[in-house]
Design a protein around this motif. Structure first.
Motif, short mmCIF file in Angstrom:
data_model
loop_
_atom_site.label_atom_id
_atom_site.label_comp_id
_atom_site.label_asym_id
_atom_site.label_seq_id
_atom_site.Cartn_x
_atom_site.Cartn_y
_atom_site.Cartn_z
N ASN A 188 13.21 -31.55 -4.08
CA ASN A 188 13.24 -30.31 -4.86
C ASN A 188 14.58 -29.59 -4.68
N ARG A 189 15.13 -29.15 -5.78
CA ARG A 189 16.30 -28.27 -5.75
C ARG A 189 16.14 -27.23 -6.84
N ASN A 190 16.80 -26.11 -6.65
CA ASN A 190 16.79 -25.03 -7.64
C ASN A 190 18.21 -24.53 -7.84
N SER A 191 18.41 -23.81 -8.92
CA SER A 191 19.73 -23.26 -9.21
C SER A 191 19.71 -21.74 -9.10
N CYS A 219 15.65 -28.62 -12.56
CA CYS A 219 16.32 -28.22 -11.31
C CYS A 219 17.64 -27.51 -11.59
N SER A 223 16.55 -20.13 -11.10
CA SER A 223 15.25 -19.58 -10.69
C SER A 223 15.41 -18.43 -9.70
N TYR A 284 13.75 -19.83 -3.18
CA TYR A 284 14.57 -20.31 -4.29
C TYR A 284 13.73 -20.68 -5.51
N ALA A 285 12.56 -21.23 -5.27
CA ALA A 285 11.73 -21.75 -6.36
C ALA A 285 10.77 -20.67 -6.85
#
Length: 353
Positions: A188-191, A219, A223, A284-285
């Protein structure tokens, strides 16, 4: 098959996709194998919309247009120029794809084939209509691709390396299961966006694209945003207002209503404008229809924080904040060398023993 042949096949695919990148689909005369594939792809697009409620016609067009623009001879040659791609012994590379946005696994698919390897694809059930059809088009555009592309819904077998994308939970499984294979395992990654309070209204309108495109499911979607202490959110809400029609999409509206009810019942502080909510939160999410935010007081401290947690971040949207920043409105338009998780997949593929 020479690299030039592989490049030309993908260029032909780009020309084919270009026909479907506007609201009015127009059949062109100069596209290779169009009589065989044009009507069928229209049908696949219809099936993709029916199968996955998040894959609206607009978002499908957006994804297809990005790939049509990317698959030009100039872009492909510029992308591959730094690498020494010779006649390497072809390996079979398994790709486990996500299904959060349309054709999300296409870059991995392209990378494996363009480097001369064979590909074994395990698709997400959420996004399984388009890629097999485009693979068939490639086989007609370049017959040497026949036998080099496989799709499976079964257990992966007989492969030499793997690229797998999933959640943090599935990544642990992948790391165990593929521990004896060369691998790229994505989690999982977020921006995030970093605002200063000096953004123009156009900057904020462009930021809305980074937030709302694909309903925030990618991703590369923003967010979380960081704002200076005392930031006035009025300009932000004004900047994103042109996306207000997003609430007319039933699945989005259901998420908005649900998350709003949760926040209200939990007595969380949040701001909302009838189609979108922002909430102060360190995570982050953020859920669909919600953006988390955090205040900062010192830019240097914020840079250190984001650098320390870079394994959780895909993109940073900002202006004059960092060397790796992305301009407002551009997160969902990556170049071919904008690798997911900053892991060079072409370099990985060329190094498979």
């Amino acid at each position: 098959m020479q690299l030039e042949q592989r490049i030309n096949a993908f260029v032909n695919l780009g020309l084919f996709l270009k026909q479907f990148s506007n609201e009015t689909i127009k059949k062109e005369n100069n596209v290779k194998n169009n009589d065989l594939f044009f009507d069928g792809f229209k049908h696949q697009l219809k099936l993709a919309q029916e199968h996955n409620g998040w894959f609206t016609a607009e978002n499908l067009r957006f994804s297809i247009n990005n790939w049509a623009n990317a698959l030009t001879i100039e872009n492909l040659k510029t992308w591959l120029k730094p690498y020494k791609i010779g006649d390497i012994p072809p390996k079979t590379v398994a790709i486990i794809m996500a299904g959060n946005i349309p054709l999300v696994g296409f870059h991995d698919f392209l990378s494996v084939l363009i480097t001369g390897h064979n590909v074994l694809v395990k698709q997400s059930s959420n996004d399984k209509q388009l890629l097999p059809y485009l693979a068939k088009y490639l086989e007609y555009a370049e017959p040497n691709f026949k036998g080099k592309i496989q799709f499976t819904e079964e257990k992966l077998e007989n492969f030499d390396a793997v690229i797998a994308t999933g959640s943090n939970n599935t990544a642990r499984y992948f790391e165990y299961y593929f521990k004896n294979k060369p691998s790229i395992i994505r989690k999982n990654r977020n921006s995030v966006a970093v605002l200063t309070g000096n953004e123009t209204i156009d900057d904020l309108k462009n930021l809305a694209e980074d937030i709302f495109r694909y309903y925030g499911l990618g991703c590369r979607n923003v967010s979380k945003m960081y704002v200076p202490k005392g930031y006035n959110f009025n300009a932000f809400f004004e900047g994103i207002y042109h996306w207000h029609n997003i609430i007319e999409h039933a699945k989005y509206a259901n998420n908005y209503d649900y998350n709003k009810a949760v926040y209200l019942m939990s007595e969380f502080d949040m701001l909302e404008n009838g189609f979108f909510m922002i909430k102060e939160d360190e995570s982050y999410a953020s859920p669909i229809a919600t953006l988390f935010y955090e205040y900062y007081e010192n830019v240097g401290v914020l840079k250190e924080k984001l650098n320390a947690e870079k394994d959780q971040i895909q993109c940073i949207v900002a202006h004059n904040f960092s060397d790796a920043e992305i301009a407002f409105g551009h997160t969902q338009m990556p170049n071919l060398n904008d690798y997911a998780d900053s892991i060079d997949s072409v370099e990985f593929l060329l190094a498979i023993p």
